[in-house]
Scaffold this motif. Structure first.
Motif, short mmCIF file in Angstrom:
data_model
loop_
_atom_site.label_atom_id
_atom_site.label_comp_id
_atom_site.label_asym_id
_atom_site.label_seq_id
_atom_site.Cartn_x
_atom_site.Cartn_y
_atom_site.Cartn_z
N ASN A 179 0.82 -1.21 0.00
CA ASN A 179 0.00 0.00 0.00
C ASN A 179 0.85 1.26 0.00
N MET A 180 1.98 1.23 0.72
CA MET A 180 2.87 2.39 0.75
C MET A 180 3.47 2.64 -0.64
N ILE A 181 3.90 1.56 -1.30
CA ILE A 181 4.44 1.69 -2.66
C ILE A 181 3.36 2.23 -3.60
N SER A 182 2.14 1.72 -3.45
CA SER A 182 1.04 2.21 -4.28
C SER A 182 0.77 3.68 -4.02
N GLY A 183 0.88 4.10 -2.75
CA GLY A 183 0.68 5.51 -2.42
C GLY A 183 1.74 6.41 -3.04
N VAL A 184 2.99 5.93 -3.03
CA VAL A 184 4.08 6.71 -3.64
C VAL A 184 3.86 6.85 -5.14
N ILE A 185 3.51 5.72 -5.79
CA ILE A 185 3.29 5.76 -7.24
C ILE A 185 2.10 6.66 -7.58
N PHE A 186 1.02 6.52 -6.82
CA PHE A 186 -0.15 7.37 -7.07
C PHE A 186 0.19 8.84 -6.84
N GLY A 187 1.00 9.12 -5.81
CA GLY A 187 1.41 10.49 -5.54
C GLY A 187 2.25 11.07 -6.67
N LEU A 188 3.17 10.24 -7.21
CA LEU A 188 3.99 10.71 -8.33
C LEU A 188 3.13 11.01 -9.55
N LEU A 189 2.21 10.10 -9.86
CA LEU A 189 1.35 10.32 -11.03
C LEU A 189 0.46 11.54 -10.84
N THR A 190 -0.08 11.68 -9.62
CA THR A 190 -0.93 12.84 -9.35
C THR A 190 -0.14 14.13 -9.42
N GLY A 191 1.05 14.14 -8.81
CA GLY A 191 1.87 15.34 -8.82
C GLY A 191 2.32 15.74 -10.22
N ILE A 192 2.77 14.75 -11.01
CA ILE A 192 3.21 15.03 -12.37
C ILE A 192 2.04 15.55 -13.21
N SER A 193 0.89 14.90 -13.08
CA SER A 193 -0.28 15.34 -13.84
C SER A 193 -0.68 16.76 -13.47
N LEU A 194 -0.68 17.05 -12.18
CA LEU A 194 -1.05 18.39 -11.71
C LEU A 194 -0.07 19.44 -12.21
N ILE A 195 1.22 19.13 -12.13
CA ILE A 195 2.24 20.09 -12.56
C ILE A 195 2.14 20.36 -14.06
N LEU A 196 2.01 19.29 -14.85
CA LEU A 196 1.94 19.47 -16.30
C LEU A 196 0.66 20.19 -16.71
N PHE A 197 -0.45 19.87 -16.05
CA PHE A 197 -1.71 20.55 -16.36
C PHE A 197 -1.60 22.03 -16.05
N THR A 198 -1.03 22.34 -14.89
CA THR A 198 -0.85 23.75 -14.52
C THR A 198 0.07 24.46 -15.49
N GLU A 199 1.12 23.76 -15.92
CA GLU A 199 2.07 24.36 -16.84
C GLU A 199 1.44 24.64 -18.20
N PHE A 200 0.68 23.68 -18.70
CA PHE A 200 0.06 23.85 -20.01
C PHE A 200 -1.04 24.92 -20.00
N MET A 201 -1.70 25.07 -18.86
CA MET A 201 -2.77 26.08 -18.76
C MET A 201 -2.23 27.48 -18.49
N ASP A 202 -0.97 27.55 -18.11
CA ASP A 202 -0.37 28.84 -17.82
C ASP A 202 0.10 29.49 -19.12
#
Length: 238
Positions: A179-202
């Motif tokens: 579960n911890m590994i899954s949380g880290v992977i989910f956090g990476l995917l969420t963070g990358i998606s959020l950063i790229l979305f914010t960057e593209f919308m800026d």
């Protein structure tokens, strides 16, 4: 004109937003571990290993007959699996158990049988929220199962216990490491998606390339910035 960002450009964006990425990983991992340890009920298992044999009536079985009986026993294990989860066994187990709501349906979800291919050895396992209850239930299930096999399938069917049940205090679920590994992977995917979305919308102008590549305008010049210290130095030189 559409903006195209290379892999190197994405890495630079992530490096610039590294704090945001780390925060996303920490938040997702912490949330998953909180759910794992606070809201998820741990499950424990207890199992009994058994071997299927047969009783010889004459005591002088030939090798060919013994092989036939061996093959018959192996094919019978599928029947035993069906019998194990049938009301014929679990209704009596449910009636004998005390201190819990163990209906036939609930016991069917808790009890399972597994075996290796072409082997007379099989395992009956019970999963419960209490390690002590899991041991008690699997012992009761096996006891009733052995009796029902004799009653329904004949006295020549002999099932012997080769490894009794034990109290297993180590939970089989939830798997905290997974579960911890899954949380880290989910956090990476969420963070990358959020950063790229914010960057593209800026759509703010970040550098001179943005004007020509994204807006399609010619770059006529750059207005440099100057701080107050540099301004005062220039004034003093005049």
């Amino acid at each position: 004109m559409e903006e195209v960002i290379s892999f190197k450009g994405i890495l630079l964006i992530l490096k610039r937003r590294l704090v945001t990425l780390i925060m996303a990983v920490l938040i997702c991992t912490s949330t998953v571990m909180l759910i794992t340890y606070v809201f998820v009920i741990p499950k424990y298992s207890s199992e009994i290993d058994l071997v299927l044999g047969f009783s010889s009536e004459s005591g002088h079985e030939t090798l060919e007959r013994e092989m036939d009986q061996l093959n018959f026993n192996i094919t019978m294990l599928d029947t035993y699996d069906n019998l194990l989860n049938s009301p014929a066994v679990l209704a009596e187990v449910s009636a004998d158990l005390e201190g819990g709501d163990y209906s036939i349906k609930k016991l069917q979800d808790m009890v399972s049988m597994s075996r290796e291919e072409k082997s007379q050895i099989f395992t009956i396992e019970v999963i419960d929220s209490s390690p002590e209850n899991a041991k008690q239930i699997v012992e009761k299930v096996v006891s009733v199962f052995q009796t029902k096999v004799q009653e329904l399938l004949g006295s020549n069917q002999k099932i012997s216990i080769i490894a009794p049940a034990t109290v297993n205090s180590k939970a089989i679920s939830p798997n905290a490491v997974l579960n911890m590994i899954s949380g880290v992977i989910f956090g990476l995917l969420t963070g990358i998606s959020l950063i790229l979305f914010t960057e593209f919308m800026d759509k703010r102008v970040k550098n001179e390339n943005f004007i020509s590549s994204t807006l399609g305008y010619a770059n006529l010049g750059v207005v440099s910035t100057i701080n107050l210290r540099e301004l005062s130095v220039r004034e003093n030189r005049k």
